[in-house]
Design a protein around this motif. Structure first.
Motif, PDB file in Angstrom:
ATOM      1  N   LEU A 201       0.802  -1.228   0.000  1.00 29.17           N
ATOM      2  CA  LEU A 201       0.000   0.000   0.000  1.00 29.17           C
ATOM      3  C   LEU A 201       0.832   1.274   0.000  1.00 29.17           C
ATOM      4  O   LEU A 201       0.305   2.345  -0.324  1.00 29.17           O
ATOM      5  CB  LEU A 201      -0.934   0.024   1.213  1.00 29.17           C
ATOM      6  N   ARG A 202       2.126   1.151   0.325  1.00 28.34           N
ATOM      7  CA  ARG A 202       2.960   2.341   0.427  1.00 28.34           C
ATOM      8  C   ARG A 202       4.193   2.300  -0.483  1.00 28.34           C
ATOM      9  O   ARG A 202       4.269   3.003  -1.467  1.00 28.34           O
ATOM     10  CB  ARG A 202       3.393   2.542   1.884  1.00 28.34           C
ATOM     11  N   THR A 203       5.149   1.442  -0.131  1.00 27.87           N
ATOM     12  CA  THR A 203       6.456   1.535  -0.784  1.00 27.87           C
ATOM     13  C   THR A 203       6.461   1.011  -2.219  1.00 27.87           C
ATOM     14  O   THR A 203       7.213   1.501  -3.051  1.00 27.87           O
ATOM     15  CB  THR A 203       7.524   0.780   0.037  1.00 27.87           C
ATOM     16  N   HIS A 204       5.625   0.014  -2.535  1.00 28.54           N
ATOM     17  CA  HIS A 204       5.638  -0.579  -3.879  1.00 28.54           C
ATOM     18  C   HIS A 204       4.224  -0.725  -4.440  1.00 28.54           C
ATOM     19  O   HIS A 204       3.918  -1.688  -5.140  1.00 28.54           O
ATOM     20  CB  HIS A 204       6.317  -1.957  -3.835  1.00 28.54           C
ATOM     21  N   LYS A 205       3.371   0.231  -4.147  1.00 29.34           N
ATOM     22  CA  LYS A 205       1.974   0.108  -4.561  1.00 29.34           C
ATOM     23  C   LYS A 205       1.804   0.130  -6.076  1.00 29.34           C
ATOM     24  O   LYS A 205       0.799  -0.343  -6.590  1.00 29.34           O
ATOM     25  CB  LYS A 205       1.124   1.204  -3.919  1.00 29.34           C
ATOM     26  N   GLU A 206       2.807   0.665  -6.810  1.00 28.28           N
ATOM     27  CA  GLU A 206       2.687   0.689  -8.272  1.00 28.28           C
ATOM     28  C   GLU A 206       2.721  -0.711  -8.880  1.00 28.28           C
ATOM     29  O   GLU A 206       2.237  -0.925 -10.001  1.00 28.28           O
ATOM     30  CB  GLU A 206       3.805   1.544  -8.889  1.00 28.28           C
ATOM     31  N   LEU A 207       3.263  -1.691  -8.153  1.00 27.60           N
ATOM     32  CA  LEU A 207       3.321  -3.063  -8.664  1.00 27.60           C
ATOM     33  C   LEU A 207       1.973  -3.773  -8.586  1.00 27.60           C
ATOM     34  O   LEU A 207       1.805  -4.822  -9.221  1.00 27.60           O
ATOM     35  CB  LEU A 207       4.350  -3.874  -7.870  1.00 27.60           C
ATOM     36  N   PHE A 208       1.039  -3.216  -7.835  1.00 30.51           N
ATOM     37  CA  PHE A 208      -0.213  -3.909  -7.556  1.00 30.51           C
ATOM     38  C   PHE A 208      -1.416  -3.300  -8.277  1.00 30.51           C
ATOM     39  O   PHE A 208      -2.553  -3.555  -7.922  1.00 30.51           O
ATOM     40  CB  PHE A 208      -0.469  -3.929  -6.046  1.00 30.51           C
ATOM     41  N   ALA A 209      -1.144  -2.495  -9.314  1.00 37.37           N
ATOM     42  CA  ALA A 209      -2.233  -1.899 -10.082  1.00 37.37           C
ATOM     43  C   ALA A 209      -2.958  -2.964 -10.886  1.00 37.37           C
ATOM     44  O   ALA A 209      -2.357  -3.932 -11.368  1.00 37.37           O
ATOM     45  CB  ALA A 209      -1.686  -0.813 -11.013  1.00 37.37           C
ATOM     46  N   SER A 210      -4.252  -2.786 -11.040  1.00 32.46           N
ATOM     47  CA  SER A 210      -5.066  -3.746 -11.782  1.00 32.46           C
ATOM     48  C   SER A 210      -4.760  -3.670 -13.271  1.00 32.46           C
ATOM     49  O   SER A 210      -4.547  -2.588 -13.823  1.00 32.46           O
ATOM     50  CB  SER A 210      -6.546  -3.477 -11.536  1.00 32.46           C
ATOM     51  N   VAL A 211      -4.741  -4.836 -13.936  1.00 32.04           N
ATOM     52  CA  VAL A 211      -4.549  -4.868 -15.391  1.00 32.04           C
ATOM     53  C   VAL A 211      -5.849  -5.135 -16.116  1.00 32.04           C
ATOM     54  O   VAL A 211      -5.904  -5.058 -17.342  1.00 32.04           O
ATOM     55  CB  VAL A 211      -3.511  -5.941 -15.793  1.00 32.04           C
ATOM     56  N   SER A 212      -6.907  -5.468 -15.403  1.00 31.95           N
ATOM     57  CA  SER A 212      -8.201  -5.733 -16.032  1.00 31.95           C
ATOM     58  C   SER A 212      -9.030  -4.451 -16.048  1.00 31.95           C
ATOM     59  O   SER A 212      -8.860  -3.574 -15.208  1.00 31.95           O
ATOM     60  CB  SER A 212      -8.954  -6.837 -15.277  1.00 31.95           C
ATOM     61  N   HIS A 213      -9.918  -4.371 -17.005  1.00 32.22           N
ATOM     62  CA  HIS A 213     -10.764  -3.191 -17.164  1.00 32.22           C
ATOM     63  C   HIS A 213     -12.201  -3.649 -17.287  1.00 32.22           C
ATOM     64  O   HIS A 213     -12.598  -4.196 -18.301  1.00 32.22           O
ATOM     65  CB  HIS A 213     -10.351  -2.389 -18.393  1.00 32.22           C
ATOM     66  N   GLY A 214     -12.948  -3.435 -16.247  1.00 31.88           N
ATOM     67  CA  GLY A 214     -14.344  -3.859 -16.253  1.00 31.88           C
ATOM     68  C   GLY A 214     -15.243  -2.759 -15.754  1.00 31.88           C
ATOM     69  O   GLY A 214     -14.920  -1.572 -15.848  1.00 31.88           O
ATOM     70  N   GLU A 215     -16.375  -3.145 -15.203  1.00 30.14           N
ATOM     71  CA  GLU A 215     -17.340  -2.182 -14.711  1.00 30.14           C
ATOM     72  C   GLU A 215     -16.849  -1.538 -13.423  1.00 30.14           C
ATOM     73  O   GLU A 215     -16.025  -2.088 -12.701  1.00 30.14           O
ATOM     74  CB  GLU A 215     -18.683  -2.888 -14.460  1.00 30.14           C
ATOM     75  N   GLU A 216     -17.367  -0.369 -13.143  1.00 25.95           N
ATOM     76  CA  GLU A 216     -16.981   0.353 -11.936  1.00 25.95           C
ATOM     77  C   GLU A 216     -17.593  -0.291 -10.696  1.00 25.95           C
ATOM     78  O   GLU A 216     -18.607  -0.970 -10.764  1.00 25.95           O
ATOM     79  CB  GLU A 216     -17.451   1.818 -12.024  1.00 25.95           C
ATOM     80  N   GLU A 217     -16.954  -0.057  -9.550  1.00 26.17           N
ATOM     81  CA  GLU A 217     -17.478  -0.583  -8.294  1.00 26.17           C
ATOM     82  C   GLU A 217     -18.753   0.167  -7.900  1.00 26.17           C
ATOM     83  O   GLU A 217     -19.064   1.237  -8.416  1.00 26.17           O
ATOM     84  CB  GLU A 217     -16.425  -0.421  -7.191  1.00 26.17           C
ATOM     85  N   LYS A 218     -19.464  -0.388  -6.941  1.00 25.34           N
ATOM     86  CA  LYS A 218     -20.671   0.268  -6.448  1.00 25.34           C
ATOM     87  C   LYS A 218     -20.298   1.588  -5.775  1.00 25.34           C
ATOM     88  O   LYS A 218     -19.216   1.749  -5.229  1.00 25.34           O
ATOM     89  CB  LYS A 218     -21.384  -0.635  -5.439  1.00 25.34           C
ATOM     90  N   LYS A 219     -21.219   2.537  -5.836  1.00 23.34           N
ATOM     91  CA  LYS A 219     -21.020   3.824  -5.175  1.00 23.34           C
ATOM     92  C   LYS A 219     -20.977   3.615  -3.666  1.00 23.34           C
ATOM     93  O   LYS A 219     -21.839   2.949  -3.108  1.00 23.34           O
ATOM     94  CB  LYS A 219     -22.159   4.768  -5.548  1.00 23.34           C
ATOM     95  N   PRO A 220     -19.965   4.163  -2.983  1.00 21.31           N
ATOM     96  CA  PRO A 220     -19.879   3.945  -1.532  1.00 21.31           C
ATOM     97  C   PRO A 220     -21.011   4.619  -0.780  1.00 21.31           C
ATOM     98  O   PRO A 220     -21.574   5.620  -1.217  1.00 21.31           O
ATOM     99  CB  PRO A 220     -18.523   4.572  -1.174  1.00 21.31           C
ATOM    100  N   TRP A 221     -21.337   4.060   0.370  1.00 24.08           N
ATOM    101  CA  TRP A 221     -22.367   4.630   1.234  1.00 24.08           C
ATOM    102  C   TRP A 221     -21.849   5.910   1.884  1.00 24.08           C
ATOM    103  O   TRP A 221     -20.632   6.127   1.983  1.00 24.08           O
ATOM    104  CB  TRP A 221     -22.735   3.648   2.341  1.00 24.08           C
ATOM    105  N   PRO A 222     -22.772   6.755   2.388  1.00 21.96           N
ATOM    106  CA  PRO A 222     -22.336   7.892   3.215  1.00 21.96           C
ATOM    107  C   PRO A 222     -21.567   7.395   4.442  1.00 21.96           C
ATOM    108  O   PRO A 222     -21.883   6.347   4.995  1.00 21.96           O
ATOM    109  CB  PRO A 222     -23.657   8.561   3.616  1.00 21.96           C
TER     110      PRO A 222
END
Length: 378
Positions: A201-222
Motif C-alpha cells: 500500500l505504500r512503498t511498492h503500490k505501483e506493482l499492484f495496479a489492476s490490469v483488467s478493465h471492467g465495470e466500476e465498483e458500487k457507489k460507496p455509502w455515506p
C-alpha cells in the motif's frame, strides 16, 4: 425548517438501504436475524432449528459488514482502508471464532480457520475463474499481486505446520512448549502481515495496479451510515454467533455432521458469503484482479492475522490458550490449497477450466472430511 432538516437525512438513509436491498437480494435474508433471536428466547432447546436459523441470519450480516467496510475504506484512503480490511474484512469469522473460544470449542475454531483458507483459495478463486472464463474466454490479471498474496499465504501455512509437526515426534514436548511456540509464531505472523500491507500500500503500490478493465465498483455509502452499520451489524453478528456456537454440537449430531465438517465447510462458506458474491460478480464483469484480490487477500488475512490474533486473545478469554497445532488432514489441505493458488496465479491469465480443477479439489476435500472426520479434537 427544523422539522424538514430532521426528516430529510432519515429518508435519505432509508433510500440507500432500500436501493441496496434491490441490488443485492441476499440482504432480504436479514429478516432471519430477529427470527433467530426470538426463537432462541422462546425455544432454547431447539438446537437444530436454531443452528439453521443462525446460519441463514449470518449471511446477510456478513454482506452488510463487507459493504460497510468497503464504503469506509473508499472514504479514508488506501492506508486506513488496508487497516480496516485487516481488522474488519473477516469480522464474521472472527466473531464466530471468539464465541467458540469462550465455549472451549477449539476444534470448531481451528476447523473454521482452515476451512476459510481452503474455501477462499479453492472455492472462491475457482468459482471466479469458472464464471469469468465462461463469459470472457481468456482473462488477464496482475500476477505480481496474486503471487504476493499466495507467497504470504504459503508462509502462514509453514508457520502452522511447525507446531503441528512437533506433536508427531516420538517424544512430543509438553503442552506449554507448544503454547509458547504458537504465541511466538503468532506475533511474528502479525508483524509480517503488517509489513506486507505497508509494502503493497505504500512503498511498492505501483506493482499492484489492476490490469483488467471492467465495470466500476458500487457507489460507496455515506460515511455516517457506513460507521453506524458497522457498529450495529457487529453487535448483531455477536448475538447470532452465540446462538450458532451454542447449538452447533447438538445440531451437527442430528444432521449427521461433525463440528469439524461444520467449521470447515459450513462456517467458512457462510462467513465468506458476501465476499464470494463480490468475487464472482467481479469475475463476470471482467475484473478478475478484484476477484483474485478478494480470494487470496482474504485467505492470507485469515492465516496471517485472524488465526494469530485468536491465539493471543485466547490467553485472556479462554480457560486454556489455543495453539496453532492443527490436525494433519487440515494442515495437508491448507498446504495443497496454497500450492494450487500459486499454480493458478503463476501465468497471469485465467480460463474456465482452471476454475473447474480448483472446484474439483475443493469438492474432494469436503467429501473426504464429511466421510472421515478427524478423530482427535485439538
Amino acid at each position: 425548517m427544523v422539522e424538514r432538516h430532521l426528516i430529510e437525512p432519515s429518508s435519505s438513509v432509508l433510500g440507500v438501504i432500500v436501493d441496496e436491498v434491490r441490488q443485492s437480494p441476499l440482504l432480504a435474508l436479514i429478516i432471519f436475524v430477529p427470527v433467530a433471536l426470538v426463537v432462541e428466547r422462546l425455544m432454547p432447546d431447539s438446537h437444530t432449528l436454531l443452528f439453521l436459523l443462525s446460519v441463514v441470519a449470518i449471511i446477510p450480516l456478513a454482506a452488510l459488514l463487507s459493504r460497510a467496510t468497503e464504503s469506509v475504506a473508499a472514504k479514508t484512503g488506501d492506508a486506513v482502508g488496508g487497516l480496516l480490511n485487516a481488522t474488519l474484512g473477516n469480522l464474521t469469522e472472527l466473531v464466530i471464532s471468539l464465541a467458540a473460544l469462550q465455549a472451549v470449542q477449539y476444534l470448531l475454531v481451528k476447523a473454521s480457520l482452515a476451512g476459510a483458507i481452503v474455501t477462499n483459495t479453492l472455492f472462491m478463486l475457482g468459482g471466479s475463474f469458472l464464471l469469468g472464463g465462461l463469459k470472457h474466454h481468456i482473462q488477464e490479471f496482475n500476477r505480481v499481486n496474486a503471487r504476493f498474496q499466495a507467497s504470504m499465504l504459503f508462509l502462514a501455512t509453514i508457520a502452522v505446520l511447525v507446531p503441528s509437526l512437533i506433536s508427531e515426534v516420538d517424544q512430543p514436548p509438553a503442552p506449554a512448549v507448544s503454547q509458547t511456540l504458537s504465541l511466538g509464531l503468532s506475533i511474528l505472523l502479525i508483524v509480517v502481515y503488517g509489513l506486507g500491507m505497508f509494502f503493497s500500500l505504500r512503498t511498492h503500490k505501483e506493482l499492484f495496479a489492476s490490469v483488467s478493465h471492467g465495470e466500476e465498483e458500487k457507489k460507496p455509502w455515506p460515511m455516517t451510515l457506513a460507521l453506524a452499520l458497522l457498529v450495529v451489524v457487529t453487535l448483531l453478528v455477536a448475538l447470532v454467533s452465540e446462538i450458532f456456537v451454542g447449538s452447533v454440537q447438538v445440531a451437527a449430531e442430528h444432521l449427521g455432521m461433525t463440528p469439524a465438517f461444520v467449521g470447515f465447510i459450513v462456517v467458512a462458506l457462510v462467513g465468506a458469503a458476501a465476499e464470494v458474491t463480490t468475487a464472482f460478480s467481479g469475475a463476470r464483469a471482467n475484473r478478475l484482479d478484484l476477484s483474485i484480490g478478494i480470494a487470496l487477500g482474504s485467505a492470507a488475512q485469515i492465516a496471517l492475522f485472524v488465526a494469530p490474533l485468536l491465539v493471543i486473545v485466547s490467553y485472556f478469554i479462554a480457560p486454556d490458550p489455543m495453539t496453532l497445532q492443527f490436525w494433519r488432514g487440515a494442515v495437508t489441505m491448507m498446504i495443497v490449497a496454497t500450492l494450487a493458488a500459486v499454480l493458478l496465479s503463476n501465468g497471469g491469465r485465467g480460463a474456465w477450466y482452471a476454475g473447474v480443477m480448483a472446484l474439483a479439489l475443493y469438492a474432494i476435500f469436503a467429501f473426504t472430511l464429511f466421510v472421515l472426520p478427524p478423530a482427535n479434537p485439538l
